[in-house]
Design a protein around this motif. Structure first.
Motif, PDB file in Angstrom:
ATOM      1  N   SER A  70      81.124   5.157  46.360  1.00  0.00           N
ATOM      2  CA  SER A  70      80.991   5.228  47.809  1.00  0.00           C
ATOM      3  C   SER A  70      80.694   3.824  48.302  1.00  0.00           C
ATOM      4  O   SER A  70      80.501   2.906  47.503  1.00  0.00           O
ATOM      5  CB  SER A  70      79.855   6.193  48.192  1.00  0.00           C
ATOM      6  OG  SER A  70      79.827   6.383  49.590  1.00  0.00           O
ATOM      7  N   ARG A  71      80.684   3.665  49.608  1.00  0.00           N
ATOM      8  CA  ARG A  71      80.332   2.378  50.208  1.00  0.00           C
ATOM      9  C   ARG A  71      78.918   2.434  50.758  1.00  0.00           C
ATOM     10  O   ARG A  71      78.466   3.474  51.228  1.00  0.00           O
ATOM     11  CB  ARG A  71      81.272   2.068  51.367  1.00  0.00           C
ATOM     12  CG  ARG A  71      82.691   1.825  50.971  1.00  0.00           C
ATOM     13  CD  ARG A  71      83.506   1.463  52.205  1.00  0.00           C
ATOM     14  NE  ARG A  71      84.871   1.175  51.849  1.00  0.00           N
ATOM     15  CZ  ARG A  71      85.921   1.844  52.317  1.00  0.00           C
ATOM     16  NH1 ARG A  71      85.756   2.822  53.186  1.00  0.00           N
ATOM     17  NH2 ARG A  71      87.128   1.514  51.941  1.00  0.00           N
ATOM     18  N   ALA A  72      78.259   1.290  50.755  1.00  0.00           N
ATOM     19  CA  ALA A  72      76.970   1.184  51.424  1.00  0.00           C
ATOM     20  C   ALA A  72      77.186   1.490  52.903  1.00  0.00           C
ATOM     21  O   ALA A  72      78.273   1.272  53.444  1.00  0.00           O
ATOM     22  CB  ALA A  72      76.405  -0.224  51.246  1.00  0.00           C
ATOM     23  N   ALA A 119      79.245   9.164  55.361  1.00  0.00           N
ATOM     24  CA  ALA A 119      79.763   8.246  54.337  1.00  0.00           C
ATOM     25  C   ALA A 119      80.880   8.967  53.605  1.00  0.00           C
ATOM     26  O   ALA A 119      80.927  10.194  53.561  1.00  0.00           O
ATOM     27  CB  ALA A 119      78.657   7.835  53.367  1.00  0.00           C
ATOM     28  N   GLY A 120      81.781   8.193  53.024  1.00  0.00           N
ATOM     29  CA  GLY A 120      82.874   8.755  52.245  1.00  0.00           C
ATOM     30  C   GLY A 120      82.609   8.580  50.764  1.00  0.00           C
ATOM     31  O   GLY A 120      81.889   7.674  50.347  1.00  0.00           O
ATOM     32  N   GLY A 121      83.203   9.453  49.971  1.00  0.00           N
ATOM     33  CA  GLY A 121      83.103   9.370  48.524  1.00  0.00           C
ATOM     34  C   GLY A 121      84.490   9.417  47.917  1.00  0.00           C
ATOM     35  O   GLY A 121      85.370  10.136  48.412  1.00  0.00           O
ATOM     36  N   TYR A 122      84.688   8.646  46.856  1.00  0.00           N
ATOM     37  CA  TYR A 122      86.009   8.481  46.271  1.00  0.00           C
ATOM     38  C   TYR A 122      85.923   8.603  44.753  1.00  0.00           C
ATOM     39  O   TYR A 122      84.916   8.250  44.148  1.00  0.00           O
ATOM     40  CB  TYR A 122      86.568   7.111  46.668  1.00  0.00           C
ATOM     41  CG  TYR A 122      86.355   6.813  48.138  1.00  0.00           C
ATOM     42  CD1 TYR A 122      87.140   7.424  49.106  1.00  0.00           C
ATOM     43  CD2 TYR A 122      85.345   5.951  48.561  1.00  0.00           C
ATOM     44  CE1 TYR A 122      86.932   7.175  50.452  1.00  0.00           C
ATOM     45  CE2 TYR A 122      85.134   5.691  49.902  1.00  0.00           C
ATOM     46  CZ  TYR A 122      85.925   6.309  50.850  1.00  0.00           C
ATOM     47  OH  TYR A 122      85.709   6.070  52.185  1.00  0.00           O
ATOM     48  N   LEU A 123      86.999   9.065  44.122  1.00  0.00           N
ATOM     49  CA  LEU A 123      87.038   9.238  42.676  1.00  0.00           C
ATOM     50  C   LEU A 123      88.442   9.636  42.269  1.00  0.00           C
ATOM     51  O   LEU A 123      89.285   9.926  43.120  1.00  0.00           O
ATOM     52  CB  LEU A 123      86.052  10.315  42.220  1.00  0.00           C
ATOM     53  CG  LEU A 123      86.225  11.682  42.890  1.00  0.00           C
ATOM     54  CD1 LEU A 123      86.382  12.770  41.854  1.00  0.00           C
ATOM     55  CD2 LEU A 123      84.985  11.950  43.729  1.00  0.00           C
ATOM     56  N   LYS A 124      88.666   9.629  40.983  1.00  0.00           N
ATOM     57  CA  LYS A 124      89.952  10.071  40.441  1.00  0.00           C
ATOM     58  C   LYS A 124      89.682  11.292  39.571  1.00  0.00           C
ATOM     59  O   LYS A 124      88.739  11.300  38.779  1.00  0.00           O
ATOM     60  CB  LYS A 124      90.569   8.958  39.599  1.00  0.00           C
ATOM     61  CG  LYS A 124      91.982   9.256  39.126  1.00  0.00           C
ATOM     62  CD  LYS A 124      92.529   8.131  38.260  1.00  0.00           C
ATOM     63  CE  LYS A 124      92.805   6.920  39.102  1.00  0.00           C
ATOM     64  NZ  LYS A 124      93.512   5.849  38.347  1.00  0.00           N
ATOM     65  N   ILE A 125      90.502  12.333  39.731  1.00  0.00           N
ATOM     66  CA  ILE A 125      90.387  13.554  38.929  1.00  0.00           C
ATOM     67  C   ILE A 125      91.688  13.745  38.167  1.00  0.00           C
ATOM     68  O   ILE A 125      92.769  13.728  38.766  1.00  0.00           O
ATOM     69  CB  ILE A 125      90.122  14.796  39.806  1.00  0.00           C
ATOM     70  CG1 ILE A 125      88.916  14.581  40.710  1.00  0.00           C
ATOM     71  CG2 ILE A 125      89.935  16.033  38.924  1.00  0.00           C
ATOM     72  CD1 ILE A 125      88.782  15.626  41.809  1.00  0.00           C
ATOM     73  N   LYS A 165      90.637   8.556  47.718  1.00  0.00           N
ATOM     74  CA  LYS A 165      90.505   7.132  48.001  1.00  0.00           C
ATOM     75  C   LYS A 165      90.533   6.891  49.502  1.00  0.00           C
ATOM     76  O   LYS A 165      90.970   7.754  50.269  1.00  0.00           O
ATOM     77  CB  LYS A 165      91.631   6.358  47.319  1.00  0.00           C
ATOM     78  CG  LYS A 165      93.022   6.762  47.792  1.00  0.00           C
ATOM     79  CD  LYS A 165      94.092   6.050  47.016  1.00  0.00           C
ATOM     80  CE  LYS A 165      95.475   6.495  47.495  1.00  0.00           C
ATOM     81  NZ  LYS A 165      96.533   5.825  46.747  1.00  0.00           N
ATOM     82  N   PRO A 166      90.082   5.722  49.918  1.00  0.00           N
ATOM     83  CA  PRO A 166      90.148   5.403  51.343  1.00  0.00           C
ATOM     84  C   PRO A 166      91.587   5.553  51.850  1.00  0.00           C
ATOM     85  O   PRO A 166      92.536   5.157  51.178  1.00  0.00           O
ATOM     86  CB  PRO A 166      89.694   3.941  51.397  1.00  0.00           C
ATOM     87  CG  PRO A 166      88.834   3.772  50.185  1.00  0.00           C
ATOM     88  CD  PRO A 166      89.478   4.643  49.135  1.00  0.00           C
ATOM     89  N   GLY A 167      91.731   6.189  53.000  1.00  0.00           N
ATOM     90  CA  GLY A 167      93.050   6.386  53.582  1.00  0.00           C
ATOM     91  C   GLY A 167      93.758   7.646  53.129  1.00  0.00           C
ATOM     92  O   GLY A 167      94.893   7.897  53.517  1.00  0.00           O
ATOM     93  N   LEU A 216      79.243  -2.603  51.486  1.00  0.00           N
ATOM     94  CA  LEU A 216      79.795  -2.158  52.766  1.00  0.00           C
ATOM     95  C   LEU A 216      81.199  -2.744  52.885  1.00  0.00           C
ATOM     96  O   LEU A 216      81.393  -3.941  52.675  1.00  0.00           O
ATOM     97  CB  LEU A 216      78.898  -2.665  53.897  1.00  0.00           C
ATOM     98  CG  LEU A 216      79.214  -2.207  55.299  1.00  0.00           C
ATOM     99  CD1 LEU A 216      78.952  -0.720  55.443  1.00  0.00           C
ATOM    100  CD2 LEU A 216      78.353  -2.977  56.303  1.00  0.00           C
ATOM    101  N   GLY A 217      82.194  -1.920  53.145  1.00  0.00           N
ATOM    102  CA  GLY A 217      83.568  -2.390  53.278  1.00  0.00           C
ATOM    103  C   GLY A 217      84.322  -2.582  51.973  1.00  0.00           C
ATOM    104  O   GLY A 217      85.439  -3.069  51.980  1.00  0.00           O
ATOM    105  N   ALA A 218      83.740  -2.192  50.837  1.00  0.00           N
ATOM    106  CA  ALA A 218      84.410  -2.348  49.546  1.00  0.00           C
ATOM    107  C   ALA A 218      85.734  -1.582  49.533  1.00  0.00           C
ATOM    108  O   ALA A 218      85.855  -0.513  50.134  1.00  0.00           O
ATOM    109  CB  ALA A 218      83.519  -1.857  48.408  1.00  0.00           C
TER     110      ALA A 218
END
Length: 159
Positions: free
Chosen positions: A38-40, A48-54, A107-109, A149-151
């Protein structure tokens, strides 16, 4: 006796080192979860958003249907898409399908999880415990690494 004890200590050390190296990858049954992050968030942020690969390495489909975390009042699965120059985000009431042999990247987007009603800002370097809920695999606890933040993505661990 000393050699048995030494061998056991070495095996334990190697196991712990392997666990630390792969601590950001999780496996439950035929599902592999890689690099949850996630991003700060700035002070006062409520989402906040959370991202990962499954990766579904199995022969039967599954579905990410929800989750939870103690850092937020709500946990939802969303999809972001562009309609011309307009960004649209919507909750996926039925979650995200995981076909046999498929890889789905949150992922973002695109697909992502949303932490809503944050109880405190997320800070770079923290690990946020969450529980992902799958239709067949059930509940899988993972830790999300909080990046800057913004990663744009997770930072690879130093070797």
């Amino acid at each position: 006796m000393k050699s048995v004890l030494l061998a056991a200590m070495l095996a334990t050390t190697l196991t712990l080192a392997a666990s630390a190296a792969s601590a950001h990858e999780y496996k439950a049954g035929s599902l592999e979860i890689k690099h949850p992050w996630s991003r700060a968030t700035p002070k006062g942020a409520t989402v906040a958003g959370g991202y990962l690969k499954i990766i579904n390495t199995g022969t039967t489909p599954d579905r990410l249907v929800g989750g939870s975390t103690e850092v937020a009042g709500k946990f939802e699965i969303h999809e972001m898409s562009m309609d011309g120059s307009i960004m649209r985000m919507r909750q996926l009431e039925n979650g995200v399908a995981l076909a046999p042999g498929a890889t789905v990247e949150l992922k973002p987007g695109g697909y992502h999880v949303m932490f809503m009603q944050l109880k405190a800002p997320l800070k770079k370097g923290e690990r946020v415990p969450i529980v992902l809920v799958f239709e067949k695999a059930g509940r899988i606890p993972v830790d999300m690494q909080v990046e800057a933040l913004g990663a744009a993505g997770p930072v690879a661990p130093a070797h």
